[in-house]
Design an enzyme around this catalytic site. Sequence first.
Site, PDB file in Angstrom:
ATOM      1  N   ARG A  31     -18.976  -4.914 -19.322  1.00 40.09           N
ATOM      2  CA  ARG A  31     -17.859  -5.101 -18.415  1.00 40.09           C
ATOM      3  C   ARG A  31     -18.373  -5.543 -17.052  1.00 40.09           C
ATOM      4  O   ARG A  31     -19.534  -5.363 -16.704  1.00 40.09           O
ATOM      5  CB  ARG A  31     -17.013  -3.846 -18.312  1.00 40.09           C
ATOM      6  CG  ARG A  31     -17.759  -2.618 -17.827  1.00 40.09           C
ATOM      7  CD  ARG A  31     -16.860  -1.393 -17.870  1.00 40.09           C
ATOM      8  NE  ARG A  31     -15.599  -1.628 -17.196  1.00 40.09           N
ATOM      9  CZ  ARG A  31     -14.425  -1.137 -17.596  1.00 40.09           C
ATOM     10  NH1 ARG A  31     -14.370  -0.372 -18.654  1.00 40.09           N
ATOM     11  NH2 ARG A  31     -13.329  -1.377 -16.914  1.00 40.09           N
TER      12      ARG A  31
ATOM     13  N   GLU B 107      -3.418  -3.059 -22.292  1.00 41.14           N
ATOM     14  CA  GLU B 107      -2.383  -2.036 -22.340  1.00 41.14           C
ATOM     15  C   GLU B 107      -1.511  -2.250 -21.099  1.00 41.14           C
ATOM     16  O   GLU B 107      -2.044  -2.393 -19.994  1.00 41.14           O
ATOM     17  CB  GLU B 107      -2.981  -0.623 -22.290  1.00 41.14           C
ATOM     18  CG  GLU B 107      -1.889   0.436 -22.376  1.00 41.14           C
ATOM     19  CD  GLU B 107      -2.386   1.868 -22.169  1.00 41.14           C
ATOM     20  OE1 GLU B 107      -3.501   2.045 -21.647  1.00 41.14           O
ATOM     21  OE2 GLU B 107      -1.649   2.800 -22.514  1.00 41.14           O
TER      22      GLU B 107
ATOM     23  N   LYS C   3      -8.465   0.378 -13.688  1.00 45.10           N
ATOM     24  CA  LYS C   3      -7.020   0.505 -13.485  1.00 45.10           C
ATOM     25  C   LYS C   3      -6.657   1.880 -12.956  1.00 45.10           C
ATOM     26  O   LYS C   3      -5.817   2.025 -12.090  1.00 45.10           O
ATOM     27  CB  LYS C   3      -6.284   0.249 -14.809  1.00 45.10           C
ATOM     28  CG  LYS C   3      -5.873  -1.194 -15.006  1.00 45.10           C
ATOM     29  CD  LYS C   3      -4.837  -1.319 -16.101  1.00 45.10           C
ATOM     30  CE  LYS C   3      -5.442  -1.814 -17.383  1.00 45.10           C
ATOM     31  NZ  LYS C   3      -4.480  -2.041 -18.457  1.00 45.10           N
TER      32      LYS C   3
END
Length: 555
Positions: free
Chosen positions: A259, A33, A269
Site C-alpha cells: 500500500r 467499501e 479512511k
Amino acid sequence: MSEDLSKDFIRQIIDQDILEDSSCQVVTRFPPEPNGFLHLGHAKSICLNFGVAAEKNGITFLRFDDTNPTKENEIFVESIKKDVTWLGFDWGKKLTHASDYFEQFYLAAISLIEKNLAYVDESTPEEIKISRGTLTKPGIDSPFRSRSAQENLDIFKRMRNGEFSDGKMILRAKIDMASPNMNLRDPAIYRIRHYQHQRTADKWCIYPMYDFAHALSDAFEGITYSLCTLEFEDHRPLYNWFVKQVETQHCPRQIEFSRLNLAYSLTSKRKLNDLIEKGVVDGWDDPRLVTISGMKRRGYPASAILDFCKRIGVTKKDNIIEMGVLENCVRKNLGDTSERRMGVLKPLKVTLSNYDEGQVEYLDAQNHPNFPDLGIRKMPFCRELYIESSDFLEDAPRKFFRLKPGGEVRLRYAYIIRCDEVIKNSNGEVIELICSYDVDTKSGTGKSDKKVKGTIHWVSAQHSITSEVRLYDRLFKIPDPANVDDIEASINPHSLEIVEAELESSFAEENAPKVFQLERNGYFCLDNMSEKKSFNRVVTLRDSWAKIEKQALNS
RNA sequence: UGGGGUGUAGCCAAGUGGUAAGGCAACGGGUUUUGAUCCCGUCAUUCGCAGGUUCGAUCCCUGCCACCCCAGCCA
C-alpha cells in the site's frame, strides 16, 4: 517521452500468462467499501486495476463491497463514483455491488453446510476469541463444530428468517482450528445484523463476511486478477479455499502489492474519519487531505495524480513516498498549462516619489514566458504600488538581490526602482517604502542598459483587487502520523494560513483564469466550494532562495 | 516464540550468473526581466550481514539480522 522499459511484477505476471495462453483475458476490479471517501492510496489501486486491464483490452468492474450495512451509506457510493470518474476512468456497464450477489452467497453458504464445511456456532464472541488460540498456540474446536449438516441447515435458515438477535450466533467455515494461519481457524462467514442496508433495505438480516463475499464476487464476475494490498496476503489461502469449496465456474487469482504511504500525511479512511469528526479538518474534501476530493479542491489536476501513481511503481516493499514527488508532479503539470498573473500575498506599500500623481500607464505582461501564443495582458502602473513584504529587507544578507535601503530592483514588466526611504510605524515595523523609478528602464524599450540582479512582482495599489487566499502547508509536523498514538498532537498548527492578498486588476475580468500561477508565489486556483471568492494555493514554486536561507540558518 | 512477507543510494525503482537503468532529492554549472521553467554535469567498486558454489554472485545455496502483516461477528 521515452517508453517505459520496465514493468512492475504484476504486469510481468500477466504478460507471462498471456504468453502461455493467448486467450487469457484480463478482468480486474476496484472494490471499495462505501464507508468513506477515496484517497491517494485508492488512486494507486485504481490506476493499477484500470490501467492493467486497459493495456490488455480487458475490463474493470467498479464493485462496491457493501457487506457491512452498519458502516456504509449512499453518500460514499456517490462520492466514489465521482472521484473515479474525475480521475479519468470509466467502468462502463460494469458497476456492481457485493449486495447484488446476496442470494448467491446464501446459496453458496448452504452448499458448504451440506458438504459439512460450515457450521453455526452459538458461542459468544468472547468464547470464540478465546478458543481461537494465539499466534503461537493452536485454537480448540468449538462445542458446536460437530453439529449435523441437517441441524446447521435448519438453524442457518432460521438465522436468515430473522429468528435470532444480533450476535447470537455466526456461521463459520469448518477448516482447521490448529492452522498456523489464523485466518483458517474456522473464520466467520455470516453474522446477524438487523440493520437497514443502503441497497437491500431490510431484506436481509444476515450479512456475509469480507473473505467469503470477496472471493465469491470475484469468481462470479470472472475476475482474472484480484489485486489487493499486502495485508490480505494471509487471506489468500482462505480466498482460494472458498473458491474451491463453492466450486465456482471461474477461479480468480489474488495478487498482493504494498500500500501507499505518503510522508507527512494520512491514507487511512478510519483515521481520516477521526480527524473530520473531531473537526481538525473541514471535511473529506479539506484541501490539506490527500483524499481525491481534497486534492481536487486544492487544485491538483487529475493528470498529476495519474503521473504520481505511475512514478511510484508497484512492488511488495514497504515504502514511504516523499511529499516532494507528489508536489513535483503537480508543478510539472501546471507549469505548462497555467497562465501567469501577479499577486502580492503580504503587501508592502511602495510610493514612487518621482512618478506623477494621477498618471497611469498600461504595461504589457506576458501570460506565459515560454509560450508567447498565450498572449499578453495590460497591467496598470501608478505612483502607489504594492510589493511582497518579503521582497524588502532592511538588513539584507550579501546574496539577497531584492530590495534594500538604497538598493535597486526591477519591477517585472515595468521599471527599475531604487529604495530611498523606509517608513516605520511606532512599533518599528516597516509600513511603506519611498522609492524613485528610472524612466529610461521601462521594459522592452531598450533605452537603458542598466542591469539589476533582482526582479520582483507588484500590483498597482489603485487598481488591485483584495482577495482571500488560502495558503496550505503539510497537515502534520511528523513524517509518519499514522504511527503515533496522539495524532492531534502531531498536527501542524500552520497548515492553513488565510491572507488578504492584492491581486492584479485582470482578475476582475469575466474570463480570468481559474487556475493560474502567481509569479514567484506558486500555483493557485479558485476554490469552488467556499461561499465567498477565495483562492487556494495549490503548490508553491520551487524556491532555491528559501533553501539558501535555511542553509545559512543551519550553519 | 507460530505463520506469511520484504530488504538495491536520502526517497521511490529497474536489473540479473558476465561486472549496478530511470525518476525524485542533493550538489556544481549555463540560459533567464519569475531565485520559476529549461539545459548540461556530478551523485552505489556495490545490492541487509556472514559464509559457500563458480573463472565470475546483487542474482544460486546455507546461516544469521532487520523491518512489516496476522489472534474482528471490520474491510
